[in-house]
Design a protein around this motif. Structure first.
Motif, short mmCIF file in Angstrom:
data_model
loop_
_atom_site.label_atom_id
_atom_site.label_comp_id
_atom_site.label_asym_id
_atom_site.label_seq_id
_atom_site.Cartn_x
_atom_site.Cartn_y
_atom_site.Cartn_z
N ALA A 351 17.08 79.02 22.74
CA ALA A 351 16.03 79.07 22.92
C ALA A 351 16.68 80.00 23.99
CB ALA A 351 17.22 77.95 23.80
N ASP A 352 17.18 81.06 23.77
CA ASP A 352 17.35 82.14 24.45
C ASP A 352 16.13 83.62 23.26
OD1 ASP A 352 19.47 81.59 25.27
OD2 ASP A 352 21.33 82.68 24.22
N ALA A 353 15.68 84.18 24.05
CA ALA A 353 14.92 85.36 23.96
C ALA A 353 15.14 86.92 24.55
CB ALA A 353 13.61 84.79 24.78
N ARG A 354 14.59 87.55 23.87
CA ARG A 354 14.59 89.08 23.93
C ARG A 354 13.73 89.30 24.45
NH1 ARG A 354 15.06 92.97 20.62
NH2 ARG A 354 13.04 92.12 19.40
N VAL A 355 13.66 90.24 26.33
CA VAL A 355 13.03 90.75 27.01
C VAL A 355 11.49 91.29 26.13
CG1 VAL A 355 12.21 92.55 28.77
CG2 VAL A 355 14.44 90.66 28.82
N ALA A 356 11.72 92.07 25.01
CA ALA A 356 10.77 92.82 24.04
C ALA A 356 10.02 92.00 23.51
CB ALA A 356 11.94 93.88 23.32
N ASP A 357 10.45 90.90 22.98
CA ASP A 357 9.66 89.45 22.61
C ASP A 357 8.80 88.62 23.31
OD1 ASP A 357 12.73 89.01 20.18
OD2 ASP A 357 10.92 90.38 19.99
N ILE A 358 9.80 89.03 24.93
CA ILE A 358 8.99 87.42 25.33
C ILE A 358 7.50 89.17 26.14
CG2 ILE A 358 8.15 87.10 27.89
CD1 ILE A 358 11.59 86.60 27.49
N ALA A 359 7.04 90.27 25.99
CA ALA A 359 6.65 91.19 26.50
C ALA A 359 5.54 91.15 25.77
CB ALA A 359 7.09 92.36 26.53
N ARG A 360 5.87 91.76 24.24
CA ARG A 360 4.93 91.70 23.61
C ARG A 360 3.96 90.30 22.89
NH1 ARG A 360 9.14 94.98 20.88
NH2 ARG A 360 10.01 93.02 19.85
N SER A 361 5.14 89.25 22.62
CA SER A 361 3.75 88.03 22.36
C SER A 361 3.15 87.64 23.85
CB SER A 361 5.35 86.55 23.21
OG SER A 361 5.72 86.33 23.94
N VAL A 362 3.63 88.00 25.01
CA VAL A 362 2.67 87.47 25.80
C VAL A 362 1.08 88.66 26.09
CG1 VAL A 362 2.16 88.17 28.84
CG2 VAL A 362 4.10 87.24 27.93
N ILE A 363 1.89 90.12 25.40
CA ILE A 363 0.74 91.50 25.21
C ILE A 363 0.04 90.60 24.60
CG2 ILE A 363 -0.03 93.66 25.06
CD1 ILE A 363 2.83 94.15 26.77
N ALA A 364 -0.08 90.48 23.53
CA ALA A 364 -0.81 90.03 22.20
C ALA A 364 -1.53 89.09 22.19
CB ALA A 364 0.35 89.49 21.12
N VAL A 380 18.76 90.01 26.83
CA VAL A 380 18.66 88.60 25.82
C VAL A 380 18.39 87.68 27.84
CG1 VAL A 380 19.06 87.28 24.94
CG2 VAL A 380 19.55 89.10 24.03
N LEU A 381 17.55 87.01 27.43
CA LEU A 381 17.60 85.74 28.60
C LEU A 381 17.70 84.80 28.21
CD1 LEU A 381 14.30 87.01 30.37
CD2 LEU A 381 16.77 88.12 30.82
N GLY A 382 18.15 83.66 28.93
CA GLY A 382 18.57 82.07 28.45
C GLY A 382 16.72 81.44 29.05
N PRO A 383 16.86 80.10 28.23
CA PRO A 383 15.82 79.21 28.10
C PRO A 383 14.63 79.51 29.64
CG PRO A 383 17.41 78.63 26.89
CD PRO A 383 18.16 79.71 27.57
N LYS A 384 15.41 79.74 30.72
CA LYS A 384 15.34 78.72 31.74
C LYS A 384 14.40 80.69 32.17
CE LYS A 384 15.38 77.56 36.57
NZ LYS A 384 16.62 77.25 37.48
N ALA A 385 15.07 81.39 32.70
CA ALA A 385 14.78 82.54 32.38
C ALA A 385 13.83 83.47 32.00
CB ALA A 385 16.26 83.84 33.19
N ALA A 386 14.47 82.76 30.31
CA ALA A 386 12.76 83.65 29.30
C ALA A 386 11.20 82.95 29.38
CB ALA A 386 13.41 83.38 28.16
N LEU A 387 11.75 81.26 30.45
CA LEU A 387 10.13 80.58 30.24
C LEU A 387 9.77 81.19 31.71
CD1 LEU A 387 8.32 78.37 29.67
CD2 LEU A 387 9.68 77.26 31.17
N ALA A 388 10.59 81.89 32.64
CA ALA A 388 9.91 82.05 34.30
C ALA A 388 9.47 84.04 33.94
CB ALA A 388 11.78 81.98 34.89
N LEU A 389 10.44 84.69 32.95
CA LEU A 389 9.45 85.21 32.58
C LEU A 389 8.01 85.42 32.03
CD1 LEU A 389 10.01 89.20 33.59
CD2 LEU A 389 11.00 88.92 30.61
N THR A 390 8.14 85.05 31.27
CA THR A 390 7.31 84.66 29.99
C THR A 390 5.30 84.28 31.25
OG1 THR A 390 8.21 83.91 28.31
CG2 THR A 390 5.99 83.06 28.21
N LEU A 391 6.03 83.64 32.36
CA LEU A 391 4.85 83.19 33.54
C LEU A 391 4.81 84.04 34.18
CD1 LEU A 391 6.16 79.24 34.29
CD2 LEU A 391 4.50 79.74 32.59
N ILE A 392 5.59 84.82 34.29
CA ILE A 392 5.37 86.41 35.36
C ILE A 392 4.86 86.85 34.50
CG2 ILE A 392 6.16 88.12 36.43
CD1 ILE A 392 8.25 86.26 37.71
#
Length: 493
Positions: A351-364, A380-392
């Motif tokens: 459930a954790d996610a790397r910030v770099a992966d989140i950034a690349r996925s959103v940009i893609a 590496v962010l936890g699930p809740k923070a990863a979802l929040a950063l994805t939304l942001i």
């Protein structure tokens, strides 16, 4: 029998020569000129073409009215003057020509460039000139006959046309547009632009390929339909032609999608005479559309599965619960578990996610990767923070595309993050900065997106900030790393 005045004819030069008394040139009065000079000049004066006669070693100039137009403001002073004095700016050239012709040679020049001062200012002039000798009664060269045609206007037109063609070729290259022209008056005679050849994977010698060559390049599954559509458009009354089809590129065997748009020119009987068009390689768009359809099908499938799961959870929960309050609590917990399971399903094995992966996925999904400058360490962010950063990041990217740096062709987004040690506490810091976009003005009120960003990290609400500078938006996120429910290795700033 009445003797006609010499020279015979009409016009300005004829009238001038009739008035000459002999003081005008070293040759004396025209009545005493050698017969071969008078005969040659008589022919020149009656000619509609611009001709000048350069007489003797000094090249005394005698010409007709048509040549006086080329002489411009230097006429009439140049009549009877040495060509070396009349045209000093090209004296060296005239001396070389005179020497050749007096040696018995004739010569021709086409689109010969000169710089003349015939109006007082420097002027680029192009001429076609044919030089030939004029003989006296003994067969000796006595002068040079020059037939002159000014081609300045045509040369300028051709230069302008070449510039336009070069500009058009440059536009086609920049826009990756392949130009084509088909002469339809007798079959199909093709002319392809360099960019067309590049798109289709063809060598330069294929610029005039046959119709059959084009047909063979079409994908076999679409070949018959595409050619039938093309022939129907040409043989009918349409003036526009559009088609999208696949080709197999000869250069590398790649399958590419082509979007063809053209105008069909017709005569008074509606018979097609010419087709002018453009080809675009739309493979990326077609692949994106196919991927989008696949994603929509997958989304529909997952939504149905999720709804079925929610229905099952609700049915089971409310059937077995002892009270409404207990059912609400159990149902909420089960929904949260379902959400975490969904994160695992989408994100991979954890459930954790790397910030770099989140950034690349959103940009893609939302932006052009070439417009982003991304730098950051392993966080590496936890699930809740990863979802929040994805939304942001999704909201920031969407706003940049609609209003900010990604709304034009030149804007850039710089995204960096890292972890700093602040008084013994590891602090996660992220910075989003836009530049090169249209001028920015602060919004008059908070929209849904702004509220979403502010509420995405409720535990560190004061750690987000948006600054609307004229050069571009700057968004910062500053949060204790432990509050993000994830770990971090050594991260750079």
């Amino acid at each position: 029998m009445e003797q006609r005045a010499w020279p015979v004819g009409q016009g300005e030069i004829v009238a001038m020569l009739r008035r000459w008394t002999g003081q005008e040139t070293e040759l004396g009065a025209p009545s005493g000129w050698p017969p071969h000079l008078r005969d040659a000049l008589q022919l020149i004066l009656l000619s509609p073409s611009a001709i000048t006669l350069l007489w003797g070693e000094r090249g005394l100039m005698f010409y007709n009215d048509a040549y006086s137009v080329i002489a411009g403001a230097r006429h009439p002073a140049t009549l009877g003057m040495s060509v070396f004095e009349a045209w000093p700016e090209v004296e060296a050239f005239n001396r070389a020509v005179m020497a050749e012709v007096f040696a018995g040679q004739s010569s021709s020049y086409r689109d010969l460039p000169f710089v003349f001062y015939r109006t007082g200012a420097a002027e680029e002039v192009w001429l076609n000139v044919d030089y030939s000798p004029v003989l006296d009664e003994t067969g000796k060269v006595a002068g040079v006959l020059a037939l002159v045609t000014e081609t300045t206007e045509r040369v300028h037109a051709e230069q302008a046309l070449r510039r336009r063609e070069q500009e058009l070729a440059q536009v086609q290259k920049i826009g990756r547009v392949g130009g084509l022209e088909v002469d339809l008056r007798s079959g199909f005679r093709n002319r392809r632009s360099p960019e067309y050849l590049l798109i289709h994977g063809l060598p330069p010698e294929a610029a005039q390929e046959t119709h059959e060559d084009w047909v063979r390049r079409i994908h076999p599954e679409e070949r018959q339909a595409v050619e039938s559509h093309f022939r129907a458009a040409v043989q009918g009354t349409d003036t526009e032609y559009q088609a999208e089809y696949r080709i197999i590129r000869p250069s590398d065997g790649a399958v590419r999608w082509i979007s063809a748009t053209a105008q069909i020119e017709r005569d008074a009987d509606d018979k097609a005479i010419r087709l002018v068009g453009a080809h675009l390689d739309v493979t990326q768009r077609k692949e994106a559309e196919a991927e989008q359809r696949l994603l929509m099908q997958e989304l529909a499938h997952r939504v149905k599965n999720t709804l079925a799961m929610i229905q099952a959870l609700a049915s089971q929960t409310f059937r077995d619960a002892h009270s409404l309050e207990a059912a609400r609590e159990i149902f909420g917990a089960r929904l949260a578990a379902l959400a975490r399971a969904h994160d695992l399903l989408v994100g991979g094995r954890r459930a954790d996610a790397r910030v770099a992966d989140i950034a690349r996925s959103v940009i893609a999904l939302q932006g052009d990767a070439a417009r982003f400058r991304i730098q950051g360490g392993e966080v590496v962010l936890g699930p809740k923070a990863a979802l929040a950063l994805t939304l942001i990041l999704h909201e920031l990217t969407t706003n940049a595309v609609k209003y900010g740096a990604l709304s034009n062709q030149t804007g850039i987004v710089t995204l960096n993050w890292g972890v700093d040690d602040m008084e013994g506490v590891k602090q996660f810091r992220l910075r989003w900065q836009e530049s090169g976009g249209p001028p920015v003005t602060p919004p008059s009120r908070k929209g849904f997106g702004t509220r979403l960003i502010e509420r995405s990290f409720p535990a560190v609400r004061t750690g987000t900030a948006s600054v609307y500078l004229p050069a571009g938006l700057i968004f910062t996120l500053d949060a204790p790393l432990h509050s993000l429910d994830g770990g971090a290795s050594e991260a750079g700033s």
